[in-house]
Design a protein around this motif. Structure first.
Motif, PDB file in Angstrom:
ATOM      1  N   TYR A   1     110.684  65.395  66.627  1.00 55.90           N
ATOM      2  CA  TYR A   1     110.387  66.434  65.641  1.00 55.90           C
ATOM      3  C   TYR A   1     111.044  67.736  66.039  1.00 55.90           C
ATOM      4  CZ  TYR A   1     106.772  63.207  64.061  1.00 55.90           C
ATOM      5  OH  TYR A   1     106.119  62.105  63.586  1.00 55.90           O
TER       6      TYR A   1
ATOM      7  N   LYS B   1     110.526  71.888  65.436  1.00 53.89           N
ATOM      8  CA  LYS B   1     109.568  72.872  64.952  1.00 53.89           C
ATOM      9  C   LYS B   1     110.281  73.856  64.028  1.00 53.89           C
ATOM     10  CE  LYS B   1     105.791  75.748  66.353  1.00 53.89           C
ATOM     11  NZ  LYS B   1     104.516  75.371  66.838  1.00 53.89           N
TER      12      LYS B   1
ATOM     13  N   ASP C   1     105.574  76.997  61.466  1.00 55.39           N
ATOM     14  CA  ASP C   1     104.333  76.338  61.892  1.00 55.39           C
ATOM     15  C   ASP C   1     104.374  74.830  61.673  1.00 55.39           C
ATOM     16  OD1 ASP C   1     103.253  78.759  62.609  1.00 55.39           O
ATOM     17  OD2 ASP C   1     102.221  79.066  60.688  1.00 55.39           O
ATOM     18  N   TYR C   2     105.497  74.311  61.204  1.00 56.41           N
ATOM     19  CA  TYR C   2     105.567  72.901  60.836  1.00 56.41           C
ATOM     20  C   TYR C   2     106.472  72.126  61.789  1.00 56.41           C
ATOM     21  CZ  TYR C   2     103.668  74.715  56.492  1.00 56.41           C
ATOM     22  OH  TYR C   2     102.900  75.346  55.568  1.00 56.41           O
ATOM     23  N   LEU C   3     106.103  70.862  61.998  1.00 54.57           N
ATOM     24  CA  LEU C   3     106.967  69.946  62.727  1.00 54.57           C
ATOM     25  C   LEU C   3     107.652  69.051  61.699  1.00 54.57           C
ATOM     26  CD1 LEU C   3     104.751  68.889  65.757  1.00 54.57           C
ATOM     27  CD2 LEU C   3     106.769  70.347  65.785  1.00 54.57           C
TER      28      LEU C   3
END
Length: 117
Positions: free
Chosen positions: A7, A9, A12-14
């Motif tokens: 993943y 980053k 705030d999201y992966l």
């Protein structure tokens, strides 16, 4: 079960790092037509096939099947329309016109049955 998915980053999201493996064999005319049809008219199926990496095998199968069917249909259509080598020798323009019509007829069947279904 080992998780091999990586993943990245993004805020705030992966976001999963998705990649599609390279395809070595190119698709032909009928495969490209099928791909465009799926992309425009069946987007959910297109996305599903693409993400599961089944799209290109599907397109190659469509290409092979369509080509084989065209090769099988043409001699039958030529025989029923009376297109012969002697016609080719005596009236080449008529022969070309008939062949073009027969190919268009065969392709219409292939498009209906394989590409746009």
């Amino acid at each position: 079960m080992e998780n091999s998915l990586t993943y990245t980053k993004n805020g705030d999201y992966l976001i999963p790092d998705l990649t599609i493996s390279e395809q070595t064999e190119s698709i032909g005319k009928y495969g490209r037509m099928r791909k465009n049809y799926l992309k425009e008219h069946r987007p959910v199926l297109y996305s599903s096939l693409l993400l599961s990496e089944k799209l290109y095998p599907h397109l190659l199968e469509i290409e092979r099947t369509a080509t084989a069917r065209l090769e099988r249909m043409m001699p039958e259509l030529m025989k029923s329309a009376g297109v012969t080598e002697s016609l080719k020798a005596s009236d080449p323009m008529r022969w070309v016109g008939l062949m073009n019509n027969l190919k268009a007829q065969a392709e219409e069947t292939i498009l209906t049955e394989l590409i746009y279904s």
